[in-house]
Design an enzyme around this catalytic site. Structure first.
Site, PDB file in Angstrom:
ATOM      1  N   ILE A   1       0.826  -1.204   0.000  1.00 14.35           N
ATOM      2  CA  ILE A   1       0.000   0.000   0.000  1.00 14.35           C
ATOM      3  C   ILE A   1       0.862   1.255   0.000  1.00 14.35           C
ATOM      4  O   ILE A   1       0.605   2.194  -0.741  1.00 14.35           O
ATOM      5  CB  ILE A   1      -0.934   0.008   1.227  1.00 14.35           C
TER       6      ILE A   1
ATOM      7  N   MET B   1      10.341   4.459   7.897  1.00 17.09           N
ATOM      8  CA  MET B   1      10.618   3.451   8.903  1.00 17.09           C
ATOM      9  C   MET B   1       9.976   2.108   8.596  1.00 17.09           C
ATOM     10  O   MET B   1      10.394   1.096   9.137  1.00 17.09           O
ATOM     11  CB  MET B   1      10.124   3.943  10.272  1.00 17.09           C
TER      12      MET B   1
ATOM     13  N   VAL C   1       3.912  -0.624   4.416  1.00 16.74           N
ATOM     14  CA  VAL C   1       2.602  -1.162   4.791  1.00 16.74           C
ATOM     15  C   VAL C   1       2.035  -1.965   3.628  1.00 16.74           C
ATOM     16  O   VAL C   1       2.050  -1.518   2.478  1.00 16.74           O
ATOM     17  CB  VAL C   1       1.637  -0.032   5.196  1.00 16.74           C
TER      18      VAL C   1
ATOM     19  N   ASP D   1       4.216  11.598  17.306  1.00 18.34           N
ATOM     20  CA  ASP D   1       4.281  11.922  15.871  1.00 18.34           C
ATOM     21  C   ASP D   1       2.874  12.229  15.342  1.00 18.34           C
ATOM     22  O   ASP D   1       2.411  11.641  14.362  1.00 18.34           O
ATOM     23  CB  ASP D   1       4.908  10.758  15.094  1.00 18.34           C
TER      24      ASP D   1
END
Length: 640
Positions: A24, A29, A32, A141
């Site tokens: 996706i 980091m 997905v 974040d």
């Protein structure tokens, strides 16, 4: 080139459970994937950490611990974490798959949002952060990329705990900033530390961006933006978009205070303020942004592009929104090697002092926010307004269904509007709920009564006609509610009109009982006997007809079958009685409840007819009379 098909993980079965269907998004980091949990036959979003992180044992330990903490966080506005695990060189997180789009997508598609819409997105975000803060977790974040707007209108926050897990890596042990520069609090920039108030700061920046369409700071490098977070004060959104309401300015200013102690204590405290602001903002007909999705399913997660340990040389808008791992030593207090021109420095100092003095001069015209006086006793509110520095004017009172009489209904201007000290503040007292008296319409005709009720501000609900000897036919007897009762304006009133005398149905009743009853009802009775096959001495006709309305003292004539001297001869002839015929004694049920009387007679084998004269349910007359004999199956008529 199709990056999905080139990805070596696509098609792989991780841990014997998760079959990766497609990629996706890829961030700094993690990557997905859309995957199928073959064990539970459900679609999940699988976040796979980049190999550089997966090879660090400290990160893996912290990642597993944070995953367990996030999995225990059950909240409707948090993306649920189902599972975590490792498969050889792959460290992954299994999460709820949320079709929809990110808040960043919405901003990209629509630009800035109206204030009310922005709050309708921020409120569930703050609810999610508040739940995490109560559980001892800090997001670290917060940004539009980590907020999902689902196709069915829900708001979800993702990536709790990931930044904290990064802190355990070998890459970060010398001290770094972890987060997204555009939303990073001053303490994160300076020390790398973050607490719940750091999330509040980022939420304030995000609200600024929602209502203005841009972040408060920009720069050519991430460090120039970080410098401004440390040394500048976030401007009110209305300085960028003038139509932003003051309520939003207040929320943003409070949340983005440079000192953590000056911000709301946590996201729940900011949530309370946001809900209060949303309640006071005027309603619009524009539907919330997250309910107008384009129909395309986009990423249910953040999609950062900068890799750990790197920083772009330029600062395009997209790069400013990526999660950053940046050495703190690169945040300058001033440029190294700079040699100041002391003349220019002195000139700058003079200018700063001049601006400060000018601001001080103009600040002497102090502006004071209007206090919340609604619902307070008028005298108390007048004193509070005077104490705040306003001149108080009291306007004529107004009725209100919710605010009691003598309390402040509203102020003009309203709450939180800033006025110059000494300005006039108008207080509007409440007169309480408006009540009107039910007018006296007794003795009026129906049309007259309707007119009087309407003039009083009430409505006629139902008009009923009642037999009444004391009130002239066609005139009002009473109302419900009663005359003089205080009721809400616009209430319904029932009117009861006299029907005068109503001719009762005495057909079949014995002559004497019928005549006596009609006389008690106010009729002048005339009896006329005729030859007839009916039971002797019973009414076979009446004038006026049953249920006719007549004036008091009206003539009533009843026609009865001639009273034979030998009733038994009539009875035998009418029933063709035989010597062997059995007869049953008819009991007297006058004065009994009509239902009890019916049951008693039917129990003896008689048929029963009931005719109503009144509504009290008590037997007044019967035919045949009590203690007379009748064959089984004969009919007994009861008048109640």
């Amino acid at each position: 080139m199709d990056t999905t098909t080139a990805d070596p993980l696509v098609g792989r079965l991780l841990d014997g459970r998760y079959r990766i269907e497609s990629r996706i998004a890829r961030g700094g980091m993690a990557t997905v994937y859309l995957a199928l949990d073959v064990r539970l036959d459900r679609t999940v979003a699988l976040k796979v950490m980049h190999r550089s992180l997966a090879e660090d044992p400290a990160f893996v330990r912290r990642f597993i611990g944070e995953a367990k903490s996030v999995a225990s966080l059950s909240h409707p506005n948090v993306v649920h974490v189902f599972d975590q695990g490792t498969d050889t060189d792959v460290v992954y997180l299994s999460m709820e798959y949320v079709p929809g789009k990110t808040l960043r997508d919405t901003l990209r598609d629509r630009g800035r949002l109206p204030a009310r819409e922005a709050l309708e997105i921020m409120i569930p975000v703050l609810a999610a952060l508040g739940a995490a803060h109560q559980a001892g977790m800090v997001h670290r974040d917060v940004k539009p990329e980590n907020v999902l707007l689902t196709d069915d209108g829900r708001v979800k926050v993702v990536d709790f705990g990931l930044a904290r897990a990064i802190e355990a890596t070998n890459q970060t042990r010398t001290g770094v900033m972890i987060g997204t520069i555009g939303y990073m609090s001053p303490e994160q920039v300076m020390t790398g530390g973050a607490d719940v108030r750091s999330d509040v700061y980022a939420a304030g920046i995000m609200l600024f961006e929602l209502v203005t369409g841009q972040q408060p700071y920009d720069g050519e490098t991430p460090m120039s933006v970080a410098y401004r977070h440390v040394h500048d004060t976030v401007p009110p959104p209305s300085s960028v978009v003038p139509e932003v309401p003051p309520l939003i300015d207040t929320l943003v200013t409070h949340a983005t205070a440079r000192s953590p102690d000056d911000r709301p204590a946590d996201a729940t405290a900011m949530l309370v303020a946001a809900v209060d602001a949303h309640r006071m903002l005027p309603r619009t007909t524009t539907p919330p942004a997250h309910t107008r999705t384009s129909g395309a399913h986009s990423m249910p997660y953040s999609a950062p592009s900068s890799r750990p340990g790197t920083a772009p040389l330029q600062m395009p808008q997209a790069a400013a929104n990526h999660t950053l791992i940046q050495p703190r030593e690169e945040v300058p207090a001033r440029r190294a090697g700079f040699r100041p021109n002391w003349f220019l420095v002195a000139l700058a100092v003079v200018m700063v002092v001049a601006v400060a003095l000018t601001g001080w001069y103009f600040s002497q015209a102090t502006y004071v926010p209007v206090p919340d006086l609604v619902g307070k006793d008028l005298a108390v509110a007048q004193k509070a307004a005077t104490t705040s520095g306003f001149k108080v004017k009291t306007a004529p009172g107004e009725n209100d269904e919710k605010i009691a009489e003598g309390l402040v209904l509203r102020t003009d201007p309203g709450r939180n509007v800033e006025l110059e000290r000494g300005a006039v503040l108008t207080l509007v007292p409440s007169l309480g709920p408006k009540r009107v008296l039910v007018p006296n319409v007794e003795g009026m005709t129906e049309p007259e009564a309707r007119t009087a009720v309407a003039k009083a501000g009430l409505d006629v609900n139902r008009v009923s006609r009642l037999a009444n000897q004391g009130v002239e036919r066609g005139k009002v007897i009473r109302t419900s509610p009663e005359v003089g009762e205080k009721v809400k304006e616009g209430s319904k009133v029932n009117i009861y009109v006299s029907a005068g005398l109503v001719m009762p149905d005495v057909g079949g009743m014995p002559k004497d009982e019928a005549a006596n009853y009609l006389q008690t009802q106010g009729f002048q009775v005339q009896v006329n006997e005729v030859d007839d096959d009916a039971e002797p001495c019973t009414v076979i006709a009446q004038t006026p007809k049953a249920k006719s309305e007549v004036d008091q003292g009206a003539q009533a004539m009843i026609t009865v079958a001639r009273c034979q001297t030998d009733f038994w001869d009539w009875f035998k002839g009418d029933n063709e009685a035989r010597d062997d015929q059995e007869f049953q004694l008819v009991p007297s049920v006058v004065g009994k409840n009509v239902n009890d009387a019916r049951n008693e007679l039917q129990g003896l084998g008689f048929k029963v007819q009931v005719r109503k004269l009144t509504k009290d349910g008590v037997v007044r007359f019967q035919r045949p009379a009590g203690n007379s004999e009748r064959p089984p199956g004969a009919t007994v008529v009861l008048w109640q």
